[in-house]
Write a protein that holds these residues in place. Structure first.
Motif, PDB file in Angstrom:
ATOM      1  N   MET A 118       0.838  -1.198   0.000  1.00  0.00           N
ATOM      2  CA  MET A 118       0.000   0.000   0.000  1.00  0.00           C
ATOM      3  C   MET A 118       0.875   1.251   0.000  1.00  0.00           C
ATOM      4  O   MET A 118       1.968   1.242   0.559  1.00  0.00           O
ATOM      5  N   LEU A 119       0.362   2.299  -0.589  1.00  0.00           N
ATOM      6  CA  LEU A 119       1.100   3.550  -0.679  1.00  0.00           C
ATOM      7  C   LEU A 119       0.770   4.442   0.511  1.00  0.00           C
ATOM      8  O   LEU A 119      -0.217   4.225   1.219  1.00  0.00           O
ATOM      9  N   ASN A 120       1.590   5.468   0.703  1.00  0.00           N
ATOM     10  CA  ASN A 120       1.270   6.402   1.775  1.00  0.00           C
ATOM     11  C   ASN A 120       0.238   7.426   1.295  1.00  0.00           C
ATOM     12  O   ASN A 120      -0.092   7.500   0.110  1.00  0.00           O
ATOM     13  N   ARG A 121      -0.232   8.232   2.220  1.00  0.00           N
ATOM     14  CA  ARG A 121      -1.364   9.119   1.953  1.00  0.00           C
ATOM     15  C   ARG A 121      -1.073  10.125   0.841  1.00  0.00           C
ATOM     16  O   ARG A 121      -1.925  10.381  -0.019  1.00  0.00           O
ATOM     17  N   GLU A 122       0.127  10.692   0.825  1.00  0.00           N
ATOM     18  CA  GLU A 122       0.414  11.727  -0.173  1.00  0.00           C
ATOM     19  C   GLU A 122       0.408  11.166  -1.596  1.00  0.00           C
ATOM     20  O   GLU A 122       0.071  11.877  -2.545  1.00  0.00           O
ATOM     21  N   GLU A 123       0.737   9.896  -1.735  1.00  0.00           N
ATOM     22  CA  GLU A 123       0.686   9.273  -3.066  1.00  0.00           C
ATOM     23  C   GLU A 123      -0.757   9.200  -3.561  1.00  0.00           C
ATOM     24  O   GLU A 123      -1.042   9.489  -4.732  1.00  0.00           O
ATOM     25  N   TYR A 124      -1.666   8.821  -2.661  1.00  0.00           N
ATOM     26  CA  TYR A 124      -3.071   8.732  -3.066  1.00  0.00           C
ATOM     27  C   TYR A 124      -3.668  10.112  -3.333  1.00  0.00           C
ATOM     28  O   TYR A 124      -4.520  10.264  -4.217  1.00  0.00           O
ATOM     29  N   ILE A 125      -3.219  11.113  -2.583  1.00  0.00           N
ATOM     30  CA  ILE A 125      -3.686  12.485  -2.841  1.00  0.00           C
ATOM     31  C   ILE A 125      -3.263  12.919  -4.240  1.00  0.00           C
ATOM     32  O   ILE A 125      -4.056  13.496  -5.002  1.00  0.00           O
ATOM     33  N   GLU A 126      -2.027  12.623  -4.600  1.00  0.00           N
ATOM     34  CA  GLU A 126      -1.545  12.986  -5.933  1.00  0.00           C
ATOM     35  C   GLU A 126      -2.228  12.155  -7.020  1.00  0.00           C
ATOM     36  O   GLU A 126      -2.520  12.662  -8.102  1.00  0.00           O
ATOM     37  N   GLN A 127      -2.484  10.888  -6.727  1.00  0.00           N
ATOM     38  CA  GLN A 127      -3.226  10.065  -7.693  1.00  0.00           C
ATOM     39  C   GLN A 127      -4.617  10.642  -7.936  1.00  0.00           C
ATOM     40  O   GLN A 127      -5.084  10.705  -9.082  1.00  0.00           O
ATOM     41  N   ALA A 128      -5.281  11.048  -6.852  1.00  0.00           N
ATOM     42  CA  ALA A 128      -6.621  11.626  -6.989  1.00  0.00           C
ATOM     43  C   ALA A 128      -6.570  12.892  -7.844  1.00  0.00           C
ATOM     44  O   ALA A 128      -7.429  13.110  -8.710  1.00  0.00           O
ATOM     45  N   TYR A 129      -5.549  13.715  -7.620  1.00  0.00           N
ATOM     46  CA  TYR A 129      -5.391  14.931  -8.426  1.00  0.00           C
ATOM     47  C   TYR A 129      -5.105  14.573  -9.887  1.00  0.00           C
ATOM     48  O   TYR A 129      -5.648  15.196 -10.813  1.00  0.00           O
ATOM     49  N   PHE A 130      -4.277  13.581 -10.086  1.00  0.00           N
ATOM     50  CA  PHE A 130      -3.923  13.106 -11.426  1.00  0.00           C
ATOM     51  C   PHE A 130      -5.177  12.720 -12.209  1.00  0.00           C
ATOM     52  O   PHE A 130      -5.404  13.187 -13.336  1.00  0.00           O
ATOM     53  N   PHE A 131      -6.020  11.898 -11.602  1.00  0.00           N
ATOM     54  CA  PHE A 131      -7.237  11.456 -12.287  1.00  0.00           C
ATOM     55  C   PHE A 131      -8.258  12.591 -12.415  1.00  0.00           C
ATOM     56  O   PHE A 131      -8.996  12.656 -13.400  1.00  0.00           O
ATOM     57  N   GLU A 132      -8.283  13.477 -11.431  1.00  0.00           N
ATOM     58  CA  GLU A 132      -9.211  14.615 -11.496  1.00  0.00           C
ATOM     59  C   GLU A 132      -8.883  15.517 -12.682  1.00  0.00           C
ATOM     60  O   GLU A 132      -9.778  15.947 -13.421  1.00  0.00           O
ATOM     61  N   VAL A 133      -7.604  15.804 -12.875  1.00  0.00           N
ATOM     62  CA  VAL A 133      -7.195  16.676 -13.981  1.00  0.00           C
ATOM     63  C   VAL A 133      -7.505  16.014 -15.323  1.00  0.00           C
ATOM     64  O   VAL A 133      -8.006  16.664 -16.248  1.00  0.00           O
ATOM     65  N   ILE A 134      -7.225  14.730 -15.432  1.00  0.00           N
ATOM     66  CA  ILE A 134      -7.553  14.020 -16.676  1.00  0.00           C
ATOM     67  C   ILE A 134      -9.051  14.090 -16.939  1.00  0.00           C
ATOM     68  O   ILE A 134      -9.493  14.336 -18.069  1.00  0.00           O
ATOM     69  N   SER A 135      -9.836  13.895 -15.874  1.00  0.00           N
ATOM     70  CA  SER A 135     -11.296  13.931 -16.010  1.00  0.00           C
ATOM     71  C   SER A 135     -11.784  15.284 -16.514  1.00  0.00           C
ATOM     72  O   SER A 135     -12.727  15.361 -17.307  1.00  0.00           O
ATOM     73  N   LYS A 136     -11.136  16.353 -16.080  1.00  0.00           N
ATOM     74  CA  LYS A 136     -11.552  17.698 -16.488  1.00  0.00           C
ATOM     75  C   LYS A 136     -11.089  18.045 -17.899  1.00  0.00           C
ATOM     76  O   LYS A 136     -11.774  18.774 -18.620  1.00  0.00           O
ATOM     77  N   ARG A 137      -9.930  17.535 -18.293  1.00  0.00           N
ATOM     78  CA  ARG A 137      -9.354  17.946 -19.576  1.00  0.00           C
ATOM     79  C   ARG A 137      -9.744  17.047 -20.742  1.00  0.00           C
ATOM     80  O   ARG A 137      -9.661  17.469 -21.896  1.00  0.00           O
ATOM     81  N   LEU A 138     -10.154  15.828 -20.452  1.00  0.00           N
ATOM     82  CA  LEU A 138     -10.569  14.936 -21.541  1.00  0.00           C
ATOM     83  C   LEU A 138     -11.730  15.511 -22.358  1.00  0.00           C
ATOM     84  O   LEU A 138     -11.695  15.455 -23.593  1.00  0.00           O
ATOM     85  N   PRO A 139     -12.775  16.050 -21.708  1.00  0.00           N
ATOM     86  CA  PRO A 139     -13.883  16.602 -22.505  1.00  0.00           C
ATOM     87  C   PRO A 139     -13.476  17.771 -23.397  1.00  0.00           C
ATOM     88  O   PRO A 139     -14.211  18.131 -24.321  1.00  0.00           O
ATOM     89  N   GLU A 140     -12.320  18.374 -23.122  1.00  0.00           N
ATOM     90  CA  GLU A 140     -11.836  19.482 -23.951  1.00  0.00           C
ATOM     91  C   GLU A 140     -11.090  18.981 -25.183  1.00  0.00           C
ATOM     92  O   GLU A 140     -10.521  19.777 -25.937  1.00  0.00           O
ATOM     93  N   ASN A 141     -11.094  17.652 -25.358  1.00  0.00           N
ATOM     94  CA  ASN A 141     -10.441  17.008 -26.511  1.00  0.00           C
ATOM     95  C   ASN A 141      -8.933  17.275 -26.566  1.00  0.00           C
ATOM     96  O   ASN A 141      -8.342  17.359 -27.646  1.00  0.00           O
ATOM     97  N   ILE A 142      -8.333  17.429 -25.388  1.00  0.00           N
ATOM     98  CA  ILE A 142      -6.875  17.549 -25.321  1.00  0.00           C
ATOM     99  C   ILE A 142      -6.291  16.143 -25.419  1.00  0.00           C
ATOM    100  O   ILE A 142      -6.736  15.239 -24.711  1.00  0.00           O
ATOM    101  N   PRO A 143      -5.321  15.911 -26.288  1.00  0.00           N
ATOM    102  CA  PRO A 143      -4.733  14.571 -26.409  1.00  0.00           C
ATOM    103  C   PRO A 143      -4.184  14.083 -25.073  1.00  0.00           C
ATOM    104  O   PRO A 143      -3.622  14.869 -24.296  1.00  0.00           O
ATOM    105  N   MET A 144      -4.343  12.801 -24.815  1.00  0.00           N
ATOM    106  CA  MET A 144      -3.895  12.230 -23.550  1.00  0.00           C
ATOM    107  C   MET A 144      -2.400  12.448 -23.331  1.00  0.00           C
ATOM    108  O   MET A 144      -1.956  12.708 -22.206  1.00  0.00           O
ATOM    109  N   GLN A 145      -1.629  12.370 -24.400  1.00  0.00           N
ATOM    110  CA  GLN A 145      -0.187  12.573 -24.269  1.00  0.00           C
ATOM    111  C   GLN A 145       0.121  13.973 -23.747  1.00  0.00           C
ATOM    112  O   GLN A 145       0.976  14.153 -22.875  1.00  0.00           O
ATOM    113  N   GLU A 146      -0.596  14.948 -24.258  1.00  0.00           N
ATOM    114  CA  GLU A 146      -0.385  16.332 -23.815  1.00  0.00           C
ATOM    115  C   GLU A 146      -0.815  16.511 -22.363  1.00  0.00           C
ATOM    116  O   GLU A 146      -0.155  17.219 -21.590  1.00  0.00           O
TER     117      GLU A 146
END
Length: 273
Positions: A1-29
């Motif tokens: 299991m990871l420590n808390r800060e890793e999961y906080i960053e993972q949550a932010y990582f997925f949150e940003v992807i969730s917000k930017r995908l509908p804008e049709n920004i390429p996943m690589q970018e």
């Protein structure tokens, strides 16, 4: 299991992807932007580098997540593999939102009961494969041997036995009811995984739609809620699917062109220092 800060960053990582995908920004970018945004003191930037290399190579991220089993759970990898599948039946936006909320829950003080029910509900709501999905859940290091054994039992019996019955039979509510009837339960061979409250809720929802069980557990015990698929005309999802396919085809064409010219340089897929 990871420590808390890793999961906080993972949550932010997925949150940003969730917000930017509908804008049709390429996943690589999106990943390149997130590489700069995430905390350098966590392992996520290195994981993003690995995913970027895989994205450039195959147009998908889940193979990299599969290799990073120490960082991404098998269930996270399974969800991404379904979302990135050529079949395109599972909306990647929903998958990312599920992963975001799961990471947020893990960053708190998650219970095994809450985590299992969240992941199981995600399988149910999105009509994903129980066999592969439950196998992925069972392989999560968050669950001990008793839990792994029971999850594999659920995997074998789901569809034959209701999930409410499976939970009820492994709860203290069941044990106490049996004792009131003068029957003893052998706790050595019958691990109790759910408290009395979960058992009561499960007992009350026997022969009901499992969605009622999930909702009741969320109301009474504060279990995390699973994002629900958003109904639409399908056009946005089709665009996202086509975009993913074009990205994958583009990478494959580049590889073929380089091979025709006499081979390709593997160093192109690694971040230059």
């Amino acid at each position: 299991m990871l420590n808390r800060e890793e999961y906080i960053e993972q949550a932010y990582f997925f949150e940003v992807i969730s917000k930017r995908l509908p804008e049709n920004i390429p996943m690589q970018e999106i990943l390149e932007q997130l590489r700069a945004e995430t905390l350098a003191t966590t392992k996520l930037p290195m994981a993003i580098d690995y995913m970027l290399a895989e994205l450039k190579h195959s147009g998908t991220m889940y193979p990299a997540m599969q290799q990073l089993r120490h960082y991404f759970s098998p269930f996270q990898t399974y969800l991404m593999s379904e979302a990135e599948s050529d079949r395109g039946r599972f909306d990647i936006r929903v998958a990312i939102e599920i992963l975001q909320r799961e990471a947020e829950y893990r960053a708190k003080t998650p219970s095994r009961q809450g985590l299992f029910m969240y992941e199981f509900e995600a399988l149910c709501r999105n009509r994903l494969t129980y066999d592969q999905g439950l196998a992925a859940i069972a392989n999560d290091d968050h669950f001990d041997e008793h839990w792994k054994e029971w999850i594999l039992i659920v995997r074998r019996q789901i569809g034959i036995v209701e999930i409410a019955d499976l939970i009820y039979a492994r709860s203290w509510f069941f044990v106490n009811q049996q004792r009131q009837l003068g029957r003893e339960v052998d706790l050595k061979d019958h691990s109790i995984l759910f408290d009395e409250k979960e058992g009561k809720v499960a007992f009350a929802n026997r022969q009901n739609d499992p969605l009622y069980l999930f909702a009741a557990l969320q109301r009474h015990l504060g279990y995390p809620t699973v994002p629900k698929p958003k109904p639409d005309d399908g056009s946005k999802q089709q665009i996202l699917q086509m975009t993913r396919l074009l990205e994958q085809l583009s990478q494959r064409v580049k590889l073929l062109e380089e091979e025709q010219r006499g081979g390709f340089d593997l160093s192109n897929f690694y971040k230059k220092q």
